[in-house]
Design a protein around this motif. Structure first.
Motif, PDB file in Angstrom:
ATOM      1  N   ASN A  24      40.943  32.509  33.998  1.00 13.61           N
ATOM      2  CA  ASN A  24      40.444  33.828  34.360  1.00 13.61           C
ATOM      3  C   ASN A  24      39.927  33.798  35.792  1.00 13.61           C
ATOM      4  O   ASN A  24      39.245  32.855  36.200  1.00 13.61           O
ATOM      5  N   ILE A  33      44.732  40.321  43.089  1.00 14.29           N
ATOM      6  CA  ILE A  33      44.197  39.924  41.786  1.00 14.29           C
ATOM      7  C   ILE A  33      42.701  40.139  41.813  1.00 14.29           C
ATOM      8  O   ILE A  33      42.048  39.870  42.837  1.00 14.29           O
ATOM      9  N   ASP A  37      40.783  39.003  35.815  1.00 15.94           N
ATOM     10  CA  ASP A  37      42.215  39.012  35.537  1.00 15.94           C
ATOM     11  C   ASP A  37      42.650  37.617  35.095  1.00 15.94           C
ATOM     12  O   ASP A  37      42.234  36.606  35.682  1.00 15.94           O
TER      13      ASP A  37
END
Length: 343
Positions: A24, A33, A37
């Motif tokens: 993560n 990103i 995410d």
């Protein structure tokens, strides 16, 4: 272009030349990103005799200064191992363009592992950083970075082809060969520029009158079975000036092979990898099986002949989905092109 991002590992897989970390994101990067995410972080071994990956896997599996030997052995066999210490953070430098695999997972291709941090270490990257120039994730305004819907991709691709190669080249001999053209949308947009087009597709989904020729045949291998024919089909394919394919699936690699054999430029947007249909594909640099989208794109780029001006180039089109174009310019133009290849 590269970015620096950080992750907390969830689980690992270790292959002979590749460490894959499901993680993560902690600190992301602008428009690429964001925090929380999920991603698959790919860390590749620099050489066959290097044991860096094994040492890194051991470090990530450390818990109270002892290595989980059974877990490491399982990971070496390519099996998934859960992270026993979820407080660790890995900071990496990675390619700025982030691809997704068929499942939608973000693929982070690392060029450098900067550090592996424990819970008590001072963060390498600042958290909750609000500087608009460097903030981890900012959604761009629509007029700054227009992204079109999938339904517009055929027109965008056709317009890009005309802009990149020019009507004169595309109209030479029998014109453009559009492989796996499906419903003929790319053909229709090219013929709107008064360019002759032939669509090659085993299951064409066209109907009614149209200004292009349809050949209901598949393209296999390098297309020798088609170009050896002494009929109109053989003539149209043999004498094409350019070959293209928008998400041509099984025909993706054959397009490149046919273009190289006929010595004509091409442009393709790869999509499905289909590793079970093509188990022979291995990456040139690492000899790993070609299973992911990014690995498939690199495999296609590596098909370029050796020599100055022979390299394949890369571009990205402004529409949602797999929008990477791998293309080859006419050889004289290719030598003068300054675009960076194989990026």
């Amino acid at each position: 272009m590269h970015i620096i991002i950080s992750f907390k590992p969830i689980h690992f897989k270790l292959f002979p030349t590749l460490l894959v970390i499901k993680a993560n994101c902690i600190n992301g990067s602008k428009n690429r990103i964001k925090t929380k995410d999920a991603a698959l972080v790919h860390i590749r071994q620099s050489s066959k005799c290097d044991d860096t990956l094994c040492k890194m896997a051991s470090s990530l599996l450390l818990q109270q200064q002892t290595v989980e030997v059974d877990s490491l052995n399982e990971m070496k066999r390519g099996r998934r191992v859960e992270a026993v210490d979820t407080t660790k953070t890995i900071v990496v430098r990675a390619h700025a363009h982030i691809e997704r695999n068929r499942k939608g997972d973000r693929l982070i291709e690392c060029t450098e592992v900067i550090c592996i941090q424990d819970a008590g270490d001072a963060p390498y990257l600042p958290v909750n950083y609000d500087d608009e120039e460097n903030y981890e994730y900012i959604t761009g305004k629509k007029d700054e970075n227009p992204i079109s819907l999938k339904i517009q991709r055929s027109k965008i691709f056709a317009d890009w082809i005309v802009q990149t190669y020019g009507k004169e080249l595309l109209s030479q001999r029998t014109g453009v060969l559009d492989v796996a053209g499906g419903n003929g949308e790319t053909c229709r947009h090219l013929t709107a520029h008064e360019i002759p087009v032939t669509m090659l597709d085993p299951n064409p989904r066209t109907s009614g009158d149209h200004a292009y020729t349809v050949i209901p045949q598949p393209l296999n291998y390098d297309g020798s079975d088609l170009t050896s024919r002494n009929d109109e089909i053989g003539n149209l394919i043999r004498n094409c000036s350019f070959i293209c394919g928008l998400h041509p699936d099984q025909a993706t690699e054959p397009i490149v092979s046919l273009a190289l054999r006929l010595d004509v430029p091409f442009a393709i947007l790869p999509c499905c990898v289909m590793p079970s249909l093509f188990p022979h594909r291995v990456q040139k640099k690492h000899c790993d099986p070609v299973r992911s989208y990014s690995a498939f794109c690199q495999y296609l780029l590596d098909m370029a002949p050796e020599g100055e001006g022979e390299e394949f180039l890369v571009d990205h089109l402004p529409f949602v989905g797999r929008n990477k174009v791998i293309f080859r310019l006419p050889r004289k133009a290719s030598r003068n092109k300054t675009t960076t290849s194989k990026s």
